[in-house]
Design a protein around this motif. Structure first.
Motif, mmCIF file in Angstrom:
data_model
loop_
_atom_site.group_PDB
_atom_site.id
_atom_site.type_symbol
_atom_site.label_atom_id
_atom_site.label_comp_id
_atom_site.label_asym_id
_atom_site.label_seq_id
_atom_site.Cartn_x
_atom_site.Cartn_y
_atom_site.Cartn_z
ATOM 1 N N GLU A 22 -10.557 13.066 -27.125
ATOM 2 C CA GLU A 22 -10.080 14.146 -27.988
ATOM 3 C C GLU A 22 -10.614 15.498 -27.504
ATOM 4 N N GLY A 23 -9.717 16.459 -27.403
ATOM 5 C CA GLY A 23 -10.086 17.811 -27.006
ATOM 6 C C GLY A 23 -10.224 18.016 -25.506
ATOM 7 N N GLN A 24 -9.985 16.972 -24.709
ATOM 8 C CA GLN A 24 -10.129 17.112 -23.257
ATOM 9 C C GLN A 24 -8.821 17.453 -22.548
ATOM 10 N N PHE A 25 -7.698 17.170 -23.200
ATOM 11 C CA PHE A 25 -6.389 17.406 -22.589
ATOM 12 C C PHE A 25 -5.533 18.271 -23.501
ATOM 13 N N ALA A 26 -4.703 19.117 -22.888
ATOM 14 C CA ALA A 26 -3.777 19.950 -23.659
ATOM 15 C C ALA A 26 -2.404 19.879 -23.000
ATOM 16 N N ILE A 40 -9.136 20.184 -19.760
ATOM 17 C CA ILE A 40 -10.078 21.222 -20.178
ATOM 18 C C ILE A 40 -11.443 20.783 -19.636
ATOM 19 N N VAL A 41 -11.801 21.339 -18.494
ATOM 20 C CA VAL A 41 -12.968 20.875 -17.749
ATOM 21 C C VAL A 41 -14.258 21.231 -18.481
ATOM 22 N N GLY A 42 -15.083 20.203 -18.671
ATOM 23 C CA GLY A 42 -16.402 20.354 -19.279
ATOM 24 C C GLY A 42 -17.438 19.655 -18.418
ATOM 25 N N GLU A 43 -18.671 19.717 -18.841
ATOM 26 C CA GLU A 43 -19.772 19.092 -18.091
ATOM 27 C C GLU A 43 -19.520 17.612 -17.817
ATOM 28 N N GLN A 44 -18.885 16.918 -18.763
ATOM 29 C CA GLN A 44 -18.653 15.482 -18.611
ATOM 30 C C GLN A 44 -17.692 15.156 -17.467
ATOM 31 N N GLY A 93 -11.191 24.071 -7.845
ATOM 32 C CA GLY A 93 -11.893 25.326 -8.082
ATOM 33 C C GLY A 93 -13.088 25.106 -9.000
ATOM 34 N N SER A 94 -14.079 25.927 -8.866
ATOM 35 C CA SER A 94 -15.298 25.795 -9.657
ATOM 36 C C SER A 94 -15.143 26.478 -11.014
ATOM 37 N N GLY A 95 -15.446 25.720 -12.074
ATOM 38 C CA GLY A 95 -15.448 26.297 -13.413
ATOM 39 C C GLY A 95 -14.086 26.612 -13.999
ATOM 40 N N VAL A 96 -13.020 26.002 -13.447
ATOM 41 C CA VAL A 96 -11.677 26.243 -13.990
ATOM 42 C C VAL A 96 -11.024 24.924 -14.367
ATOM 43 N N ASP A 97 -10.080 24.987 -15.294
ATOM 44 C CA ASP A 97 -9.335 23.807 -15.715
ATOM 45 C C ASP A 97 -8.406 23.341 -14.599
ATOM 46 N N LEU A 98 -7.977 22.097 -14.706
ATOM 47 C CA LEU A 98 -6.979 21.551 -13.795
ATOM 48 C C LEU A 98 -5.649 21.431 -14.528
#
Length: 140
Positions: A22-26, A40-44, A93-98
């Motif tokens: 939940e909350g990882q994909f849009a 939505i790229v996070g630490e995990q 890319g670093s720190g960006v969503d895919l």
């Protein structure tokens, strides 16, 4: 053929059936036989070195085809991946969503085949390309 589920219905279904993501994909865009989704790229999602991990990129490809199939056939929780081939082409890319652009190449009674091109937000060069086959449960 026409869409059987909206973006909002797909998002609600994903959250209800797979609360672990939940909350990882849009869903960015949805049309007949196609969908654009975002991880939505996070630490995990990061591997050592701070880049998005291969399993996270695979998850984006898999979720994209799953949602594209459900959009066309309706809420079938038991549609499952039967095959996947993925090519990892460059470091995300670093720190960006895919972003994944998915299109269904075939949607039959029992099988669906999808193609997914994944890139880092703001970039055009692909990070990965995947081809997935889904098994569709028989109609009841």
């Amino acid at each position: 053929m026409g869409l059987k589920m909206t973006s909002a219905e797909l998002a609600a279904f994903l959250d209800a059936e797979f609360p672990q993501v939940e909350g990882q994909f849009a869903i960015e865009d949805l049309g007949e036989m196609r969908i654009t989704t975002r991880l939505i790229v996070g630490e995990q999602h990061l591997r050592p070195g701070g880049t998005v991990s291969g399993p996270s990129i695979f998850a984006l490809a898999d979720v994209s085809v799953y949602l594209a199939v459900l959009a066309m056939i309706g809420p079938q929780g038991l549609a499952v991946t039967t095959n996947c081939s993925i090519d990892f082409m460059r470091k995300p890319g670093s720190g960006v969503d895919l972003i994944a652009e998915c299109r269904l190449l075939k949607l039959g009674r029992v099988l669906a085949v999808g193609d997914v091109l994944i890139h880092s937000e703001g970039e055009t060069a692909p990070v990965a390309r995947a081809s997935l086959t889904y098994s569709i449960p028989p109609a009841r």
